[in-house]
Design an enzyme around this catalytic site. Sequence first.
Site, mmCIF file in Angstrom:
data_model
loop_
_atom_site.group_PDB
_atom_site.id
_atom_site.type_symbol
_atom_site.label_atom_id
_atom_site.label_comp_id
_atom_site.label_asym_id
_atom_site.label_seq_id
_atom_site.Cartn_x
_atom_site.Cartn_y
_atom_site.Cartn_z
ATOM 1 N N SER A 1 0.846 -1.231 0.158
ATOM 2 C CA SER A 1 -0.142 -0.033 0.199
ATOM 3 C C SER A 1 0.802 1.333 -0.083
ATOM 4 O O SER A 1 1.639 1.625 -1.026
ATOM 5 C CB SER A 1 -1.035 0.101 1.174
ATOM 6 N N ASP B 1 -2.621 6.670 -3.269
ATOM 7 C CA ASP B 1 -1.525 6.167 -2.710
ATOM 8 C C ASP B 1 -1.192 5.221 -3.602
ATOM 9 O O ASP B 1 -1.660 5.015 -4.832
ATOM 10 C CB ASP B 1 -2.090 5.794 -1.349
ATOM 11 N N ASP C 1 -1.268 1.844 -4.027
ATOM 12 C CA ASP C 1 -2.058 0.565 -4.612
ATOM 13 C C ASP C 1 -3.587 1.125 -4.927
ATOM 14 O O ASP C 1 -4.337 0.570 -5.310
ATOM 15 C CB ASP C 1 -2.118 -0.505 -3.643
ATOM 16 N N ASP D 1 -5.879 2.225 -3.425
ATOM 17 C CA ASP D 1 -7.464 1.973 -2.781
ATOM 18 C C ASP D 1 -7.929 3.205 -1.996
ATOM 19 O O ASP D 1 -8.891 3.027 -1.371
ATOM 20 C CB ASP D 1 -7.068 0.780 -1.769
#
Length: 454
Positions: free
Chosen positions: A99, A241, A243, A245
């Site tokens: 992440s 960010d 990734d 999500d």
Amino acid sequence: MSVNTSGFGPYDIRGIYPTSINQDLAYRVGRVFPELFGAKKIAVGHDIRLSGPTLNDALIRGLTEAGCDVYDIGQCGTEMIYFTTGFKNFDGGIMITASHNPKEYNGMKFVGREVRPISPQTGLLLVKEKVEDDSRDWSYRKATGTVYHLDILHDYIKRILSYVDIKNLKPFKVVINTGNGSAGPIINELEKFLPFEIIKVHNNTNGFFPNGVPNPFLQDARAETSEAVIKNNADCGVAFDGDFDRCFLFDEKGEFIEGYYMVGFLAAAFLQKNRGEKIIYDPRAIWNTIEITESLGGIPIVCKSGHTYVKNKMREENAIYGGELSSHHYFRDFYYCDSGMIPWLLILELLSHSGKKLSELLAERIKKYPVSGEINTKVSGTEKVKEIMTKIKNKYGELGKASTFDGFGVDFENWRFNLRGSQTEPYIRLNVETKGDVALLKEKTDELLKIIRG
């Protein structure tokens, strides 16, 4: 040979590569996942981190040697694994990502059937226990499963765009900073269908993160997006960010929009089209969300912070949307999962209908319910958290309406606060809000911090 399992946390596996996250661990996870969850078909993918492809290969080898068929969607964002698992009705999905962590990190996130999160309560501890079993004959293999390379992009983009009425979107100028993360290729694809003029910042994927770790939740990571909005006279800015999500929005003045107000905006976006629906919110800051939801005929329902709690509560209540201050936003028609691509589109649709600037919409809500934003204080451990909590409870617990529902909070007539320890980091987190009183907000925030920080 033993593997390092120190990276197992409350929501996922995350650690530094190759010490706590490596091919041996990924392989073992692949071997045990199908037997624990009865999985025959699994979606896998990885973000842009340099160790991603290597870990992906090791994971796939473990999965197939456990007799499982693997559908590899390649480089992607976390929500694309969620979407693939649900859309294809697979038995589970595994995303290789760390992440927003620094570049030397990597990890894995898991979902099971119906894209339900796999947490310590639903099997993550069993994965850890099985992976640690050195008495097991890891050389034993079942019939080998098959690897399929799956292109999910078209179906995923179609689902994302289904959340807005494209023909009614205004031709806004939008700055989008993908931070050299996985969102870049998705923005390139979405751009083909949207009326926006998109100014791209750090849009090329690069696992070295040459422009810093993409984590706009941190104040130091916001300046470039803010400056690009002002320089280009844009209508808003969006930053992702690693990734993707989570997405983070900036108004046309380059001002960052707190996740709290995003929850209110997204509740409005849904309820203007779907009166009577339920909205899930977390207890850190609440008044703005409650007022917007109720004023538009919706039903606000509080839930503990954390993706597992929110997703389960949404299923239980059949809620159309759930939001957290941490900028995680969850959608019923996205398999009750979080997405970073859906929120910014919904906000721009809301803006298209309002006839106002984003700063004007934001100012209205800040005037009614100003907030401190989440203030983090580093602590030495759980005992220090307990010590601080005890001090706060002793001072405020009898003065207002106290709650231990999620951390510790107290509601007064014109102000309230919530204090909780982080589940994943050595921090204690404070949120304060008032009813239209900025001076009171500062007074009470300073008062609380004085006690918290000694």
